[in-house]
Design a protein around this motif. Structure first.
Motif, PDB file in Angstrom:
ATOM      1  N   GLY A 347     -29.782 -71.716  24.564  1.00  0.00           N
ATOM      2  CA  GLY A 347     -28.808 -72.534  23.851  1.00  0.00           C
ATOM      3  C   GLY A 347     -28.740 -72.276  22.365  1.00  0.00           C
ATOM      4  O   GLY A 347     -28.348 -73.161  21.606  1.00  0.00           O
ATOM      5  N   THR A 348     -29.097 -71.074  21.940  1.00  0.00           N
ATOM      6  CA  THR A 348     -29.081 -70.764  20.507  1.00  0.00           C
ATOM      7  C   THR A 348     -28.003 -69.732  20.162  1.00  0.00           C
ATOM      8  O   THR A 348     -28.082 -69.084  19.122  1.00  0.00           O
ATOM      9  N   LEU A 349     -27.002 -69.613  21.027  1.00  0.00           N
ATOM     10  CA  LEU A 349     -25.954 -68.630  20.789  1.00  0.00           C
ATOM     11  C   LEU A 349     -25.162 -68.944  19.526  1.00  0.00           C
ATOM     12  O   LEU A 349     -24.678 -68.041  18.842  1.00  0.00           O
ATOM     13  N   GLU A 350     -25.034 -70.213  19.203  1.00  0.00           N
ATOM     14  CA  GLU A 350     -24.287 -70.607  18.002  1.00  0.00           C
ATOM     15  C   GLU A 350     -25.151 -70.585  16.744  1.00  0.00           C
ATOM     16  O   GLU A 350     -24.661 -70.350  15.644  1.00  0.00           O
ATOM     17  N   THR A 351     -26.424 -70.842  16.900  1.00  0.00           N
ATOM     18  CA  THR A 351     -27.298 -70.990  15.728  1.00  0.00           C
ATOM     19  C   THR A 351     -28.157 -69.766  15.442  1.00  0.00           C
ATOM     20  O   THR A 351     -28.599 -69.573  14.304  1.00  0.00           O
ATOM     21  N   GLY A 352     -28.395 -68.935  16.472  1.00  0.00           N
ATOM     22  CA  GLY A 352     -29.375 -67.873  16.301  1.00  0.00           C
ATOM     23  C   GLY A 352     -30.770 -68.458  16.189  1.00  0.00           C
ATOM     24  O   GLY A 352     -31.007 -69.633  16.500  1.00  0.00           O
TER      25      GLY A 352
END
Length: 380
Positions: A347-352
């Motif tokens: 779930g870190t695709l938006e935040t890196g």
């Protein structure tokens, strides 16, 4: 500077690597294998010594199985594009790097199909079953990285390779993040195609990589050209490794890679792994006690994780944290790490995420300074 971006490329390199590169520029200045004079022959000998050292390190059947490439990405492209045809199916892990996913996307656009198998950190049985369930009658290749470059998850590649043998399906393993740190033995593992980067845990220069396989005759070539052998024919030589090594090789880089491999062998990969894993466990335990730090994996048991760690600080983008650490003299990697598939899993695709990776040269005091700086960033 405290350098903790070793998953991208190791720094510093061992002193003998620097010396070998410079020596090659002066001592082996001729084109290897292209001429009959002494300097050309000596240059070819240096390349053979590196080929032999690499074959020995990973248990390849012979030196001819080692194909030098510019990087791990080129090696992966040779296998994927040399083997897969329209109508074929390939199974990959859900955490693969773009070195695999982008060439696969090109092939998907041409009629290849692909299934991503779920990886279960710390549960190898579930991971192997996920690969088994992803196979079908058209599966032509299984692809799995040895260790995730984002989350450090170690894949049970030997068991997955055994699964492939059970169904008569070859396997490619991306060892960019593991060669030199995790044990690899092609004689016993059943891995058909091993791709690796020379500039990471093998401590060689950038611009070095390799494909190691005894099954090169089953792959179409990616490029063709001069090899210094059988020059009378316009046909690409069928013999290994000439079949895949067209054009002048990176002589200084390969000389430096040999020195890096010898450094790893002398220090012993298992000792390097233990040193780096102890640092990552120490970092994890300290970060887990800091309010505001987000960790995405369980405590990294070395049986199931390679020595790297990714995290975030609540309320700050990974790029911002990376910049703040850089301003404090600490180099890490922030963003998506060229592996959006792995970030999608957590779930870190938006935040890196902010990634930390030590090396054989990293000291505990440097990890202490990182922890201190993270606390300071959160207080501000």
């Amino acid at each position: 500077m405290i350098y903790l971006d070793n998953a991208a490329t190791t720094y510093p390199k061992p002193a003998q690597v620097y010396r070998s590169v410079q020596s090659a520029m002066r001592k082996f200045g001729a084109n290897p294998g292209r001429s009959g004079h002494k300097m050309s022959i000596d240059a070819a000998g240096e390349i053979f010594r590196c080929r032999s050292a690499l074959a020995s390190l990973v248990g390849a059947p012979g030196e001819e199985c080692v194909i030098f490439t510019a990087n791990c990405t080129e090696a992966s492209n040779i296998v994927l594009k040399g083997l897969l045809k329209p109508g074929d199916h390939v199974v990959v892990s859900c955490m693969e790097h773009n070195a695999v996913m982008r060439p696969l996307q090109v092939l998907i656009n041409k009629g290849v199909t692909c299934t991503q198998a779920q990886v279960y950190p710390g549960d190898n049985d579930a991971t192997v079953n996920a690969f088994r369930n992803a196979l079908n009658a058209n599966t032509r290749l299984i692809v799995c990285m040895h260790a995730s470059n984002v989350w450090g998850v170690r894949m049970p590649v030997e068991r997955i390779a055994a699964l492939g043998r059970e169904y008569g399906i070859p396997m490619m393993v991306d060892a960019a993040q593991s060669a030199g740190v995790l044990p690899i033995d092609l004689k016993d593992s059943g891995i058909d195609y091993l791709t690796l980067a020379g500039h990471k845990s093998l401590y060689g220069p950038m611009g070095t990589g390799a494909l190691i396989t005894a099954k090169g005759d089953g792959l179409d070539t990616l490029i063709e050209g001069g090899t210094g052998t059988n020059s009378v024919s316009f046909d690409q030589p069928p013999s290994m490794p000439d079949r895949f090594e067209s054009g002048t090789p990176n002589m200084p880089g390969i000389a430096g890679l040999r020195a890096g491999i010898e450094f790893v062998k002398a220090k012993k990969p298992e000792i390097i792994f233990r040193h780096e894993s102890n640092l990552i466990l120490y970092l994890y335990d300290n970060l887990s006690r800091i309010n505001g730090v987000k960790l995405y994996m369980p405590r990294p048991d070395p049986r199931y994780f390679a020595p790297l760690l990714s995290f975030n600080i609540e309320g700050k983008s990974s790029e911002t944290v990376g910049q703040m650490l850089d301003h404090n003299g600490i180099a890490v990697r922030s963003g998506l790490h060229c592996a959006p598939a792995a970030h999608k899993v957590c779930g870190t695709l938006e935040t890196g995420a902010v990634r930390v990776c030590p090396s054989a040269f990293t000291r505990k005091e440097e990890i202490d300074q990182l922890i201190f700086t993270i606390r300071k960033i959160i207080r501000k």
